[in-house]
Write an enzyme that holds these catalytic residues in place. Structure first.
Site, PDB file in Angstrom:
ATOM      1  N   CYS A   1      24.233 -10.389  -5.826  1.00 51.34           N
ATOM      2  CA  CYS A   1      22.987 -10.241  -6.605  1.00 51.34           C
ATOM      3  C   CYS A   1      21.802 -11.065  -6.114  1.00 51.34           C
ATOM      4  O   CYS A   1      20.765 -10.516  -5.754  1.00 51.34           O
ATOM      5  CB  CYS A   1      23.255 -10.596  -8.071  1.00 51.34           C
ATOM      6  SG  CYS A   1      24.504  -9.576  -8.862  1.00 51.34           S
TER       7      CYS A   1
ATOM      8  N   HIS B   1      17.829 -12.904 -10.402  1.00 49.62           N
ATOM      9  CA  HIS B   1      19.240 -13.136 -10.690  1.00 49.62           C
ATOM     10  C   HIS B   1      19.423 -13.720 -12.089  1.00 49.62           C
ATOM     11  O   HIS B   1      19.155 -14.884 -12.329  1.00 49.62           O
ATOM     12  CB  HIS B   1      19.857 -14.057  -9.649  1.00 49.62           C
ATOM     13  CG  HIS B   1      21.329 -14.264  -9.858  1.00 49.62           C
ATOM     14  ND1 HIS B   1      22.202 -13.227 -10.029  1.00 49.62           N
ATOM     15  CD2 HIS B   1      22.074 -15.388  -9.960  1.00 49.62           C
ATOM     16  CE1 HIS B   1      23.419 -13.696 -10.210  1.00 49.62           C
ATOM     17  NE2 HIS B   1      23.370 -14.999 -10.171  1.00 49.62           N
TER      18      HIS B   1
END
Length: 523
Positions: free
Chosen positions: A78, A132
């Site tokens: 991610c 994130h």
């Protein structure tokens, strides 16, 4: 006579000035941007040819837009993937290589995509996971990190939307475990809330889960934004189908688990180096999975468990698909759909038993290939698609071009707008990705950086020693080559086979030349 002529000239000039003042050219109305991230979404969608997936709304968006069938993430995890695509530069430039790296701390002067659009009059809003998780990067947004009212609690500010369950018993268990986990590590991922079962199928309304509640807030926010006199850039990040696979029961009921096929490539690739796979530590956080083995060991998951997990992933994808359909219907009702660019993407793929693994975090294409679909105002090629190579880092310059605003000159991706207009034109000769394999997750306990290049025919990877302090690579340790035509699921590494030696040599040179050498040539 000269004086009379002079008067006529002056009078004519006055008329010209008068009309030019009264009738200025109207500035074109800038399109809105709806920037949709779906976490951990691999191309498990109907429009990508998946015969099992029930995704009518994403498929309809593709029918009204354009689908990129061969798009690659720059990193299969991610934080690095999102840092790259949101800044328009690649991981070795952002220096974000794994989950703990934070681009704003590494380079405080970084200009993100919403920041750039704000310079050109856009009002920027963020809901859900765009950067994130709990790093919303408030500098990027006029309205950062909007959350449904029920979830705005002081003890939940560091908690991710993916960690909520319906079961009160699970909530109580999470709180107890969290206290112990934070004592061991105060900076623990998800603020210590990422525990509990790996799936849940409560018989509840769509809005009972976090993504559904967020979707309702998104619709209300769009109604408000529609009344503003400036265009908006909205980042909307859905958390599912990230673990845990929690979705309303009706989406689980869409599928017969016995008819969901298990992975076609259930083994680690033959001849793979012993450090290519991740340890599956993400899944290990969930109840009943604490002691699962490393994929590059003798460990094998039972078929029953594999079916439940894969069922949960599909159910979660169908849940998000339904939310998207509700959102788009609302946009049409409020009159903002037609003048809005909608781009939908996954940040990386996800293994569903592929290569004896569950999760992401490798350099294999099951983790690198992602969906990317766009629909924009006055689009001519509706329902079009291309199999040319594209990358997530291409989104920043592409959206700038479609919105009619300046493209920053430091972009490391390429606008794909010409490709939409001519889907079969020659395009990039390669796509580039990488992954930082850390010692605690490697089967051999050592650290590496793997650099990946995908062409239309081959996927080639080089693994190097890596110095995390300086961000520099050392000695070449191993390489992998996969024949993408004859072995699309990457079951056999053929890098050491003599008949492929010239291909390995050529691809190694192309990998070293980098992304600049792979850019499409201008016609």
């Amino acid at each position: 006579m000269k004086r009379l002529l002079s008067h006529y000239v002056i009078l004519a000039n006055c008329f010209v000035a008068l009309f030019s003042c009264q009738s200025p050219e109207p500035e074109p109305v800038k399109p809105n941007i709806l920037f949709i991230s779906i976490d951990d979404l691999r191309p498990t969608l109907g429009v990508y040819g998946d015969p099992i997936a029930i995704t009518p709304n994403i498929d309809q968006l593709a029918a009204e837009g354009f689908t990129f069938r061969n798009t690659f993430s720059q990193v299969a995890v991610c934080a690095p993937s999102r840092a790259s695509l949101m800044t328009g530069i690649r991981p070795d430039s952002t220096r974000v290589w794994h989950l703990g790296d934070k681009f704003r701390e590494i380079n405080p002067n970084t200009v993100t995509m919403p920041q750039h659009f704000a310079k050109f009059g856009y009002h920027t809003v963020n809901l859900g996971k765009i950067f994130h998780n709990y790093m919303p990067d408030s500098i990027s947004w006029d309205e950062p990190d909007l959350r449904p009212a029920h979830y705005v609690r002081p003890d939940w500010l560091g908690r991710d939307g993916e960690t909520f369950y319906i079961s009160e018993e699970v909530h109580k268990s999470q709180a107890i475990k969290r206290d112990s986990l934070l004592l061991l590590n105060p900076t623990r991922y998800a603020d210590g809330w990422n525990t509990g079962p790996a799936w849940e199928a409560a018989d509840v309304h769509d809005s009972a889960y976090y993504d559904g509640a967020q979707n309702e807030l998104t619709k209300a926010t769009l109604t408000r934004l529609a009344k503003m006199d400036q265009p908006f850039f909205m980042g909307l990040g859905y958390f599912r189908p990230h673990l845990p696979f929690t979705a309303p029961k009706k989406y689980w009921d869409y599928y017969d688990p016995e008819k969901i096929p298990l992975a076609a490539n259930p083994n680690v690739p033959e001849n793979a180096p012993n450090f290519t796979m991740n340890s599956m530590y993400e899944l290990r956080h969930y109840d009943g999975f604490n002691h699962i083995g490393h994929p590059q060991s003798d460990y094998r998951m039972s078929e029953d468990t594999a079916r439940i997990l894969k069922h949960g992933y599909y159910a979660s994808v169908s849940y998000v698909d339904a939310l998207l359909g509700s959102l788009i219907a609302h946009m049409k009702e409020t009159g903002i759909y037609e003048n809005t660019i909608i781009i939908l993407w996954g940040d990386h793929g996800w293994k569903l038993g592929d290569h004896n693994s569950w999760g992401k975090m490798t350099n294999y294409n099951i983790d690198l290939q992602v969906p990317m679909i766009i629909r924009y105002p006055n689009q001519a090629n509706k329902g079009g698609q291309t199999f040319e190579l594209t990358e997530l880092v291409d989104m920043f310059p592409s959206l700038c071009e479609l919105a009619g605003i300046e493209v920053p000159n430091y972009m490391q991706g390429t606008s794909f707008v010409p490709l939409i207009k001519e889907p079969e034109r020659p395009w990039k000769t390669a796509a580039f990705s990488q992954f930082h394999r850390r010692p605690q997750h490697s089967a051999d306990g050592r650290r590496y950086m793997g650099y990946s290049i995908n062409t239309k025919n081959y996927h080639y990877i080089e693994w190097y020693d890596w110095d995390p302090a300086t961000g520099t690579r050392g000695e070449l340790k191993s390489s992998e080559l996969f024949d993408s035509i004859n072995d699309p699921t990457e079951t056999i590494n053929v890098a050491l086979k003599t008949e492929y030696s010239s291909i390995v040599k050529d691809l190694s040179v192309q990998l070293a030349a980098g992304w600049k050498a792979a850019k499409p040539t201008a016609e």
